[in-house]
Design an enzyme around this catalytic site. Structure first.
Site, PDB file in Angstrom:
ATOM      1  NE  ARG A  52      -2.685   1.020   3.553  1.00 18.54           N
ATOM      2  CZ  ARG A  52      -3.356   0.936   4.517  1.00 18.54           C
ATOM      3  NH1 ARG A  52      -4.443   0.188   4.301  1.00 18.54           N
ATOM      4  NH2 ARG A  52      -2.560   0.939   5.798  1.00 18.54           N
ATOM      5  CE  LYS A 152      -1.718   4.901   7.152  1.00 21.28           C
ATOM      6  NZ  LYS A 152      -3.175   5.419   8.075  1.00 21.28           N
ATOM      7  CD  GLU A 185     -12.317   5.975   5.680  1.00 25.81           C
ATOM      8  OE1 GLU A 185     -11.480   5.408   5.884  1.00 25.81           O
ATOM      9  OE2 GLU A 185     -11.166   6.660   4.321  1.00 25.81           O
TER      10      GLU A 185
HETATM   11  N1  PXG Z   1      -9.155   4.599   7.332  1.00 26.28           N
HETATM   12  C1  PXG Z   1      -8.158   6.208   7.736  1.00 26.28           C
HETATM   13  C2  PXG Z   1      -9.183   7.549   7.170  1.00 26.28           C
HETATM   14  C3  PXG Z   1      -7.491   5.170   8.194  1.00 26.28           C
HETATM   15  O1  PXG Z   1      -6.303   6.175   8.409  1.00 26.28           O
HETATM   16  C4  PXG Z   1      -7.948   2.716   8.900  1.00 26.28           C
HETATM   17  C5  PXG Z   1      -8.873   3.404   8.185  1.00 26.28           C
HETATM   18  C6  PXG Z   1      -7.593   1.813   7.999  1.00 26.28           C
HETATM   19  O2  PXG Z   1      -7.105   1.485   7.656  1.00 26.28           O
HETATM   20  P1  PXG Z   1      -6.195   0.592   8.056  1.00 26.28           P
HETATM   21  O3  PXG Z   1      -5.087  -0.582   7.335  1.00 26.28           O
HETATM   22  O4  PXG Z   1      -5.131   0.370   9.848  1.00 26.28           O
HETATM   23  O5  PXG Z   1      -6.558  -1.095   8.744  1.00 26.28           O
HETATM   24  C7  PXG Z   1      -6.858   4.278   8.328  1.00 26.28           C
HETATM   25  C8  PXG Z   1      -6.146   3.030   9.227  1.00 26.28           C
HETATM   26  C9  PXG Z   1      -2.781   6.449  14.128  1.00 26.28           C
HETATM   27  C10 PXG Z   1      -3.353   5.517  12.882  1.00 26.28           C
HETATM   28  O6  PXG Z   1      -1.683   6.310  14.397  1.00 26.28           O
HETATM   29  C11 PXG Z   1      -4.333   5.882  12.137  1.00 26.28           C
HETATM   30  C12 PXG Z   1      -4.368   4.502  11.029  1.00 26.28           C
HETATM   31  C13 PXG Z   1      -3.786   3.107  11.316  1.00 26.28           C
HETATM   32  C14 PXG Z   1      -3.090   3.110  12.561  1.00 26.28           C
HETATM   33  C15 PXG Z   1      -2.570   4.437  12.933  1.00 26.28           C
HETATM   34  O7  PXG Z   1      -3.883   7.353  14.132  1.00 26.28           O
HETATM   35  N2  PXG Z   1      -5.547   4.577   9.984  1.00 26.28           N
END
Ligand code: PXG
Length: 289
Positions: A52, A152, A185
């Protein structure tokens, strides 16, 4: 021994881990990142996170000066240097690099790679047991043709504005709609609902980050024999759902028990949600990728 941070192949004590104020990551939010979890010494879904990250890089025309294998080795080396072999959190960042003032990304130096390893706890243990209260926030998720949520990027203001709105409303998480009014989301997590025998989550074309936890939960639920659908979800669908939960690397699976003041079903975490959380926790203990 204090925490060490990886920057471009070298380790620095936390206090000395510094990046130039001319880095376009700071000046313009021009860069990308991943949040990864290490469970019991094993990095969960590392290949998926690396893939990703490289897709995010491609989408913003950013060159990562390491191969995927080299970058994976750097992540592992950072964990080893910090003796973090139990449960920890890895923040992998690639910034555009040092440049002049002005947007032009192509006058920047080589991109900068930063790896931070630490711990993360976004919600208290109590919230996992009781479930959390969410609100639908006014700020809509970025339009896919403006800044695709699949990227991301270091530009998280869209989500931060939504987070401010949810905090002001006294809720634990904010649910964002897309420009068409469908559910997209959470501010940092994907959303699922259960209705009858179906597990439903918005399709990637709703304009969401394609969460790695989301995809893992879809696979898990299918293995459990559930009917899984990627379908457009409205606010109404959320209010009348049997169960609702959020997924993310940091949160894993967390039940949602109230949305905009409406209790979801009985207002208690649902059995299917708790069963999926159990199965997910088992999976994180295995060396799967
Ligand atoms: N949507 C958004 C907007 C995110 O930022 C997810 C979904 C979930 O994705 P994953 O691949 O993690 O299942 C995210 C993920 C943090 C932090 O430090 C944020 C995320 C993941 C890990 C840490 O705030 N966001």
């Amino acid at each position: 021994m204090g925490l060490k941070v990886y920057i471009n192949g070298k380790f620095y004590p936390k206090e000395d881990a510094k990046i130039s104020v001319f880095d376009h990551g700071l000046l313009y939010g021009d860069g990308i990142f991943e949040g990864i979890r290490c469970y019991n010494g094993h990095i969960f879904k590392l290949n998926k996170h690396i893939d990703r990250l490289y897709n995010s890089a491609k989408a913003i025309a950013l060159r990562i000066p390491l191969t995927k294998d080299e970058l994976k080795d750097a992540v592992k080396a950072t964990l080893e240097t910090n003796n973090l072999n139990a449960d920890s959190y890895i923040r992998l960042i690639v910034t555009r690099g040092i440049g002049k003032l002005g947007l032009d990304p192509f006058n920047c130096s080589e991109s900068q790679i930063i790896i931070i390893t630490d711990f993360i706890e976004l919600y208290s243990k109590e919230l996992y047991e009781k479930g959390l209260d969410a609100v639908i926030v006014p700020t809509i998720r970025n339009h896919s043709e403006a800044l695709n949520p699949k990227i991301k990027s270091l530009n998280y203001l869209n989500n931060i504005l939504a987070k401010i709105e949810c905090i002001n409303a006294g809720a634990a998480e904010g649910i964002m709609l897309n420009k068409d009014g469908y559910v997209a989301e959470g501010t940092g997590d994907n959303i699922f609902l259960i209705k009858g025998n179906k597990l439903i989550t918005p399709p990637t074309c709703a304009g969401i980050l394609v969460g790695i936890t989301r995809n893992t939960v879809i696979e898990l639920a299918a293995k459990e024999g559930m009917v899984v659908k990627e379908e457009q979800i409205t606010r109404y669908d959320l209010y009348v759902a049997d169960e609702c939960f959020l997924t993310g690397t940091a949160v894993s699976i967390i039940p949602v028990v109230k949305i905009d003041g409406r209790a979801i079903s009985s207002g208690q975490p649902g059995n299917i949600t708790l069963n999926l959380l159990n199965k997910y926790q088992e999976l994180t203990k295995q060396r799967s990728d």
